[in-house]
Motif scaffolding. Structure first.
Motif, PDB file in Angstrom:
ATOM      1  N   ASN A   7       0.833  -1.225   0.075  1.00  0.00           N
ATOM      2  CA  ASN A   7      -0.089  -0.043   0.089  1.00  0.00           C
ATOM      3  C   ASN A   7       0.949   1.314   0.101  1.00  0.00           C
ATOM      4  O   ASN A   7       0.371   2.403   0.026  1.00  0.00           O
ATOM      5  CB  ASN A   7      -0.934  -0.137   1.332  1.00  0.00           C
ATOM      6  N   GLY A   8       2.170   1.264  -0.193  1.00  0.00           N
ATOM      7  CA  GLY A   8       3.009   2.288  -0.210  1.00  0.00           C
ATOM      8  C   GLY A   8       3.297   2.995   1.072  1.00  0.00           C
ATOM      9  O   GLY A   8       3.918   4.008   1.301  1.00  0.00           O
ATOM     10  N   ALA A   9       2.819   2.155   2.274  1.00  0.00           N
ATOM     11  CA  ALA A   9       2.802   2.751   3.555  1.00  0.00           C
ATOM     12  C   ALA A   9       3.236   1.969   4.567  1.00  0.00           C
ATOM     13  O   ALA A   9       2.871   1.942   5.934  1.00  0.00           O
ATOM     14  CB  ALA A   9       1.564   3.509   4.126  1.00  0.00           C
ATOM     15  N   GLY A  10       3.911   0.713   4.132  1.00  0.00           N
ATOM     16  CA  GLY A  10       4.389  -0.289   5.003  1.00  0.00           C
ATOM     17  C   GLY A  10       3.591  -1.732   5.355  1.00  0.00           C
ATOM     18  O   GLY A  10       3.889  -2.520   6.086  1.00  0.00           O
ATOM     19  N   THR A  11       2.311  -1.805   4.538  1.00  0.00           N
ATOM     20  CA  THR A  11       1.817  -3.004   4.664  1.00  0.00           C
ATOM     21  C   THR A  11       1.854  -3.766   3.404  1.00  0.00           C
ATOM     22  O   THR A  11       1.736  -3.253   2.114  1.00  0.00           O
ATOM     23  CB  THR A  11       0.436  -2.757   4.943  1.00  0.00           C
ATOM     24  N   LEU A  12       2.084  -5.043   3.625  1.00  0.00           N
ATOM     25  CA  LEU A  12       2.310  -5.795   2.412  1.00  0.00           C
ATOM     26  C   LEU A  12       0.937  -6.842   2.275  1.00  0.00           C
ATOM     27  O   LEU A  12       0.559  -7.301   3.253  1.00  0.00           O
ATOM     28  CB  LEU A  12       3.691  -6.824   2.327  1.00  0.00           C
ATOM     29  N   PHE A  13       0.405  -7.296   0.960  1.00  0.00           N
ATOM     30  CA  PHE A  13      -0.488  -7.994   0.822  1.00  0.00           C
ATOM     31  C   PHE A  13       0.006  -9.053  -0.176  1.00  0.00           C
ATOM     32  O   PHE A  13       0.646  -8.977  -1.101  1.00  0.00           O
ATOM     33  CB  PHE A  13      -1.794  -7.437   0.181  1.00  0.00           C
ATOM     34  N   VAL A  14      -0.492 -10.343   0.483  1.00  0.00           N
ATOM     35  CA  VAL A  14       0.270 -11.378  -0.676  1.00  0.00           C
ATOM     36  C   VAL A  14      -1.076 -12.637  -1.074  1.00  0.00           C
ATOM     37  O   VAL A  14      -1.733 -13.131   0.152  1.00  0.00           O
ATOM     38  CB  VAL A  14       1.387 -12.256   0.188  1.00  0.00           C
ATOM     39  N   ASN A  15      -1.089 -12.755  -2.254  1.00  0.00           N
ATOM     40  CA  ASN A  15      -2.075 -13.879  -2.390  1.00  0.00           C
ATOM     41  C   ASN A  15      -1.261 -15.408  -2.166  1.00  0.00           C
ATOM     42  O   ASN A  15      -0.354 -15.455  -2.638  1.00  0.00           O
ATOM     43  CB  ASN A  15      -2.344 -13.890  -4.130  1.00  0.00           C
ATOM     44  N   ILE A  16      -2.150 -16.052  -1.424  1.00  0.00           N
ATOM     45  CA  ILE A  16      -1.597 -17.339  -1.259  1.00  0.00           C
ATOM     46  C   ILE A  16      -2.560 -18.420  -1.909  1.00  0.00           C
ATOM     47  O   ILE A  16      -3.709 -18.848  -1.634  1.00  0.00           O
ATOM     48  CB  ILE A  16      -1.863 -17.833   0.588  1.00  0.00           C
ATOM     49  N   GLU A  17      -1.955 -18.821  -2.958  1.00  0.00           N
ATOM     50  CA  GLU A  17      -2.834 -19.755  -3.893  1.00  0.00           C
ATOM     51  C   GLU A  17      -3.329 -20.833  -3.441  1.00  0.00           C
ATOM     52  O   GLU A  17      -4.481 -21.164  -3.759  1.00  0.00           O
ATOM     53  CB  GLU A  17      -1.681 -20.091  -4.960  1.00  0.00           C
ATOM     54  N   ASP A  18      -2.603 -21.985  -2.556  1.00  0.00           N
ATOM     55  CA  ASP A  18      -3.021 -22.957  -2.096  1.00  0.00           C
ATOM     56  C   ASP A  18      -4.085 -22.978  -0.743  1.00  0.00           C
ATOM     57  O   ASP A  18      -4.669 -24.032  -0.679  1.00  0.00           O
ATOM     58  CB  ASP A  18      -2.149 -24.043  -1.744  1.00  0.00           C
TER      59      ASP A  18
END
Length: 323
Positions: free
Chosen positions: A171-182
């Motif tokens: 989000n450009g402010a320190g938070t990461l979002f990750v798709n977990i496929e399985d």
């Protein structure tokens, strides 16, 4: 109000004209680049502030002019390469080498290879986060995220995400979002503490692959390949805002903030186009034909062209689409 027959005809004519003017119908194939080399392909990326398009291709990365398709070099020895990332202020680029469990570090100007950096098992998607000044690497087989400091090319953190990480955005402010496929979920990570904050279920979405974000409306766009759906989530709460049908075999999604269009690339041979009306309004506006196998996609933020790699009659190529 009772509608008159003449008025009905006029309204139908206006609707037909409006339908033809949808943004999706304006995007078409502009040209095709034919690239050398053998093997498969995955991500492709445009180096910011340059004419260079980097295309993963089995054991190497092809560098071509994004306008003409002319070769500008290769990065060799990237066995099982998936993604490419750039750190412009350090003049460094990185490839994620799935079969070597390493990143290749190279010079952005000359493509000269500096060396290899060990990370997790089967490193897949890779990105540079400008806010934290770190590289983010999705390790598909070790179910983790490697956090790399490009200043000294060292892994400074490893985060267990509990499943196969497929793609990540911040989000450009320190938070990461990750798709977990399985696991069919999105994992949320605080990059400062390197700690998992949330596991957000994508139900009814299944097998999330491509992931994009709009940091103006705070919306996430997760392409779920098995359920053939684009899931739109609130990036603050994880609430599912909308779900839109897409094509089969999707492995990439991009958001064009200039047009508010979301493009999902489908391996079946199409791009699904979704229009963002406002932060809570989304509609499918069309499907653009591509070629079978064109499952990943890159957007040029400057020209708004789309790039998709595939093979046709055993010849490796990149399709370029635009207006």
């Amino acid at each position: 109000m009772k509608k008159q027959p003449g008025l009905i005809c006029i309204l139908l004519l206006i609707a037909a004209i409006s339908g033809k003017a949808q943004p999706a119908t304006e995007i078409h194939l502009l040209t095709t680049f034919h690239l050398s080399g053998t093997g498969g392909w995955d991500y492709l990326a445009i180096q910011p502030g340059s004419d260079k398009l980097y295309v993963s291709h089995g054991t190497q990365v092809n560098i071509v002019n994004k306008t003409t398709g002319d070769s500008m070099g290769i990065i060799p020895g990237t066995i099982g390469v998936h993604g490419i990332a750039f750190v412009p202020n350090l003049n460094k680029g990185y490839t994620s080498n799935g079969r070597l469990n390493t990143l290749t570090v190279f010079d952005l100007q000359t493509a000269r290879v500096f060396g290899q950096l060990p990370v997790g098992q089967n490193p897949d998607a890779i990105m540079y986060d400008e806010f934290s000044k770190h590289l983010i690497v999705c390790n598909g087989r070790s179910n983790s995220i490697s956090i790399v400091d490009p200043e000294n090319d060292k892994v400074v953190g490893t985060v267990d995400v509990g499943g196969k990480p497929e793609e990540a955005v911040t989000n450009g402010a320190g938070t990461l979002f990750v798709n977990i496929e399985d696991k069919s979920e999105i994992v949320v990570i605080d990059l400062k503490s390197q700690r998992v904050l949330h596991h957000w279920a994508l139900t009814p979405g299944v097998a999330p692959t491509g992931l994009a974000i709009d940091n103006t409306t705070h919306r996430l766009f997760s392409a779920c390949s098995d359920s053939r759906q684009l899931m739109v989530l609130d990036a603050g709460s994880g609430a599912i805002i909308s779900k839109i049908p897409i094509g089969a075999g999707c492995d990439g999604v991009v958001f064009d903030k200039a047009s508010n269009n979301i493009y999902a690339s489908n391996g079946e041979g199409s791009i699904t186009v979704v229009k963002q009306g406002d932060k809570d309004s989304y509609s499918k506006t069309g499907s653009i034909p591509t070629k079978k196998g064109a499952r990943t996609i890159a957007l040029d933020d400057t020209t708004h062209k789309l790039y998709l790699p595939t093979k046709d009659n055993n010849a490796f190529q990149v399709m370029v689409l635009g207006k």
